[in-house]
Motif scaffolding. Structure first.
Motif, PDB file in Angstrom:
ATOM      1  N   UNK A 262       0.818  -1.209   0.000  1.00 54.50           N
ATOM      2  CA  UNK A 262       0.000   0.000   0.000  1.00 54.50           C
ATOM      3  C   UNK A 262       0.855   1.264   0.000  1.00 54.50           C
ATOM      4  N   UNK A 263       1.940   1.241   0.785  1.00 54.35           N
ATOM      5  CA  UNK A 263       2.775   2.436   0.958  1.00 54.35           C
ATOM      6  C   UNK A 263       3.998   2.461   0.052  1.00 54.35           C
ATOM      7  N   UNK A 264       4.196   1.399  -0.748  1.00 52.85           N
ATOM      8  CA  UNK A 264       5.338   1.337  -1.656  1.00 52.85           C
ATOM      9  C   UNK A 264       6.665   1.462  -0.902  1.00 52.85           C
ATOM     10  N   UNK A 265       6.779   0.729   0.201  1.00 59.03           N
ATOM     11  CA  UNK A 265       7.996   0.756   1.011  1.00 59.03           C
ATOM     12  C   UNK A 265       8.570  -0.654   1.137  1.00 59.03           C
ATOM     13  N   UNK A 266       9.821  -0.712   1.562  1.00 59.89           N
ATOM     14  CA  UNK A 266      10.441  -1.986   1.930  1.00 59.89           C
ATOM     15  C   UNK A 266      10.369  -2.104   3.445  1.00 59.89           C
ATOM     16  N   UNK A 267       9.977  -3.275   3.931  1.00 61.32           N
ATOM     17  CA  UNK A 267       9.862  -3.497   5.373  1.00 61.32           C
ATOM     18  C   UNK A 267      10.808  -4.609   5.793  1.00 61.32           C
ATOM     19  N   UNK A 268      11.556  -4.342   6.853  1.00 57.66           N
ATOM     20  CA  UNK A 268      12.496  -5.321   7.412  1.00 57.66           C
ATOM     21  C   UNK A 268      12.019  -5.722   8.801  1.00 57.66           C
ATOM     22  N   UNK A 269      11.859  -7.036   9.032  1.00 57.81           N
ATOM     23  CA  UNK A 269      11.464  -7.572  10.326  1.00 57.81           C
ATOM     24  C   UNK A 269      12.664  -8.264  10.957  1.00 57.81           C
ATOM     25  N   UNK A 270      13.039  -7.860  12.145  1.00 62.40           N
ATOM     26  CA  UNK A 270      14.179  -8.444  12.852  1.00 62.40           C
ATOM     27  C   UNK A 270      13.639  -9.424  13.885  1.00 62.40           C
ATOM     28  N   UNK A 271      14.171 -10.642  13.873  1.00 57.43           N
ATOM     29  CA  UNK A 271      13.567 -11.700  14.692  1.00 57.43           C
ATOM     30  C   UNK A 271      14.620 -12.505  15.434  1.00 57.43           C
ATOM     31  N   UNK A 272      14.251 -12.923  16.636  1.00 57.38           N
ATOM     32  CA  UNK A 272      15.123 -13.769  17.452  1.00 57.38           C
ATOM     33  C   UNK A 272      15.082 -15.220  16.960  1.00 57.38           C
ATOM     34  N   UNK A 273      16.151 -15.950  17.242  1.00 54.29           N
ATOM     35  CA  UNK A 273      16.165 -17.386  16.978  1.00 54.29           C
ATOM     36  C   UNK A 273      16.127 -18.135  18.304  1.00 54.29           C
ATOM     37  N   UNK A 274      15.730 -19.387  18.215  1.00 58.77           N
ATOM     38  CA  UNK A 274      15.730 -20.232  19.408  1.00 58.77           C
ATOM     39  C   UNK A 274      17.162 -20.664  19.715  1.00 58.77           C
ATOM     40  N   UNK A 275      17.376 -21.190  20.891  1.00 57.37           N
ATOM     41  CA  UNK A 275      18.713 -21.667  21.273  1.00 57.37           C
ATOM     42  C   UNK A 275      19.053 -22.925  20.489  1.00 57.37           C
ATOM     43  N   UNK A 276      20.270 -22.984  19.957  1.00 60.85           N
ATOM     44  CA  UNK A 276      20.700 -24.136  19.170  1.00 60.85           C
ATOM     45  C   UNK A 276      21.805 -24.928  19.856  1.00 60.85           C
ATOM     46  N   UNK A 277      22.093 -24.579  21.122  1.00 60.57           N
ATOM     47  CA  UNK A 277      23.113 -25.300  21.907  1.00 60.57           C
ATOM     48  C   UNK A 277      24.465 -25.355  21.188  1.00 60.57           C
ATOM     49  N   UNK A 278      24.863 -24.234  20.641  1.00 59.63           N
ATOM     50  CA  UNK A 278      26.172 -24.141  20.018  1.00 59.63           C
ATOM     51  C   UNK A 278      26.204 -24.456  18.543  1.00 59.63           C
ATOM     52  N   UNK A 279      25.131 -25.058  18.011  1.00 62.44           N
ATOM     53  CA  UNK A 279      25.097 -25.379  16.587  1.00 62.44           C
ATOM     54  C   UNK A 279      24.882 -24.109  15.773  1.00 62.44           C
ATOM     55  N   UNK A 280      25.289 -24.167  14.509  1.00 58.89           N
ATOM     56  CA  UNK A 280      25.122 -23.017  13.636  1.00 58.89           C
ATOM     57  C   UNK A 280      23.644 -22.707  13.456  1.00 58.89           C
ATOM     58  N   UNK A 281      23.318 -21.420  13.426  1.00 60.42           N
ATOM     59  CA  UNK A 281      21.936 -20.983  13.307  1.00 60.42           C
ATOM     60  C   UNK A 281      21.559 -20.781  11.850  1.00 60.42           C
ATOM     61  N   UNK A 282      20.352 -21.202  11.494  1.00 57.94           N
ATOM     62  CA  UNK A 282      19.805 -20.966  10.159  1.00 57.94           C
ATOM     63  C   UNK A 282      18.476 -20.232  10.313  1.00 57.94           C
TER      64      UNK A 282
END
Length: 466
Positions: A262-282
């Motif tokens: 509607x507004x012709x804008x780009x929107x960025x959503x920043x989000x937390x990840x769950x704990x991965x116990x040291x594994x790489x996050x995706x």
């Protein structure tokens, strides 16, 4: 063991439903469905209160708007079996060269009319990165080595920290990246959830419900400030629905997409990840429902530098680095190679002084994101240096194994005046040896040692020509 059915109660509920139909109750009248839920009267029949028709009926009963459309369409027949019309249009050929191009705004990620997302564990640097990118776009300067399309009007809203803290971070980033008031004023807009909520959906008795007045307020703000980009950090602060409910999160993300369109804008959503116990996050490790990553056009993930990567890079302990993997999801871009690296630098604001109670307080140190490149072993190394290394290697038998007393790295370090006790220097030497072997100026071979045993050695391959 199955529960014993209460046939008398079911009969009574059925009788109530029949009586209600005969008396034509008001829209929104509710009865039990006998299974722990409710049915609601739409005006011509009872439906599940959680269904679309049920929510529309509830909105009508409350004299409220359910559809959030402009103009409102809640007055239309909500029956689920109403035939759909005009949800597609005939395809009309056009010259492909006249097709409007996608309006990319920053880094091959942010695009007008679409929603993107950033995923990261806590404490990695996602907020600092998002704010620095907002300042890059507002100034039109490539402060993170990514050139914005042009100067853009950007809103960065932080739902967790007080405005003063976001302001403190912005000023620290401006000091570090040599930005002045003219670079930011009129183009950068900051906000905080502690003062102004941007909650566009909430959980009600009817499920996830869009808060229409708040959506309208967001749209009005975007239009009034003529914004090009809106960054919302974190996403969870923009709604009050169950973040594990895919249907609810899907509805919230799609509402943000409607706002972007509607507004012709780009929107960025920043989000937390769950704990991965040291594994790489995706991106698949995003906290809650997977509807968020499914609903955005581009998703990236941040990961802190690992111990192994620190050893290979030769960076000092205590320094904070993270990488951005851009191929978490990129629906509209071709694959990119490698990751982009950043470092968190500490900036002194110089705001030391006496507090109101007379106590001397030190100045604030604030973490600021800056671009960082993986060390290039060839930095500062010339062809003359390589020739000198070849001559030293040609003088004796050298081994490839760093544990060997005659490791060829010692010859390289001696010629280049590098300290092998320094992790960064040692990694540079290892990198040079690997690249020189790959290019053929050094080669692996076999030779007899002093005990007449054949051992692998490093010898001169193709001599360099100056």
């Amino acid at each position: 063991m199955s529960a014993i059915r209460d046939f008398d109660a079911e009969f009574e509920e059925a009788a109530q439903a029949i009586q209600a139909k005969r008396e034509k109750p008001a829209v929104g009248y509710r009865v039990s469905d006998g299974l722990g839920g409710q049915k609601i009267w739409t005006g011509d029949r009872f439906v599940d209160s959680r269904s679309v028709s049920g929510q529309v009926a509830a909105a009508k009963a409350n004299d409220d708007c359910y559809c959030a459309a402009d103009p409102c369409v809640c007055g239309s027949d909500p029956a689920l079996d109403r035939p759909l019309t005009h949800f597609v249009r005939p395809f009309a050929w056009r010259d492909p060269t006249t097709m409007p191009r996608r309006q990319w705004l920053y880094g091959g990620r942010l695009i007008r009319k679409f929603v993107s997302a950033t995923f990261a564990p806590g404490g990695v640097g996602k907020s600092a990165l998002s704010l620095a990118e907002a300042m890059a776009m507002a100034s039109g300067k490539p402060i993170l080595k990514i050139k914005p399309r042009c100067r853009l009007r950007v809103a960065y809203w932080n739902g967790e920290d007080p405005y003063e803290e976001t302001e403190r971070r912005a000023l620290a980033a401006a000091l570090h990246h040599d930005l002045d008031p003219d670079d930011l004023e009129g183009f950068l807009h900051l906000g905080t959830g502690r003062e102004d909520s941007v909650t566009i959906a909430e959980e009600t008795a009817n499920g996830a419900t869009i808060i229409t007045p708040n959506v309208e307020a967001v749209i009005d703000t975007i239009k009034e400030l003529q914004l090009d980009v809106v960054v919302l950090d974190p996403f969870v602060s923009t709604h009050r629905v169950n973040e594990n409910d895919n249907n609810a999160i899907d509805r919230v993300v799609k509402q943000w997409a409607k706002i972007a369109d509607t507004c012709n804008v780009a929107i960025e959503l920043v989000h937390h990840t769950r704990k991965t116990n040291g594994a790489e996050t995706t991106v698949e490790d995003g906290r809650g429902a997977g509807a968020l990553v499914a609903g955005v056009r581009n998703a990236r993930v941040l990961n802190p530098m690992t111990t192994e990567e620190r050893d290979r890079a030769g960076v000092a302990a205590g320094e904070a680095y993270f990488r951005v993997d851009g191929m978490g999801k990129a629906n509209l871009t071709p694959p990119s190679s490698g990751a982009t690296w950043y470092q968190i630098a500490s900036v002194d604001l110089g705001n030391e002084g006496y507090a109101e109670d007379g106590v001397w307080e030190k100045s604030d140190n604030v973490g600021v994101v800056r671009s960082w490149s993986w060390p290039d072993p060839f930095d500062g190394v010339t062809a003359s240096d390589l020739l000198a290394v070849q001559r030293r290697v040609d003088e004796a038998q050298w081994r490839e194994n760093p544990q060997a007393a005659e490791w060829v790295g010692k010859a390289v370090a001696d010629v280049l005046e590098l300290d092998l006790d320094d992790k960064a220097h040692k990694q540079k030497v290892k990198g040079l040896i690997a690249q020189w072997i790959k290019s053929g100026v050094l080669v692996r071979s076999m030779a007899m040692d002093e005990h007449r045993k054949e051992r692998p050695v490093i010898e001169v391959g193709k001599w360099v020509e100056l």
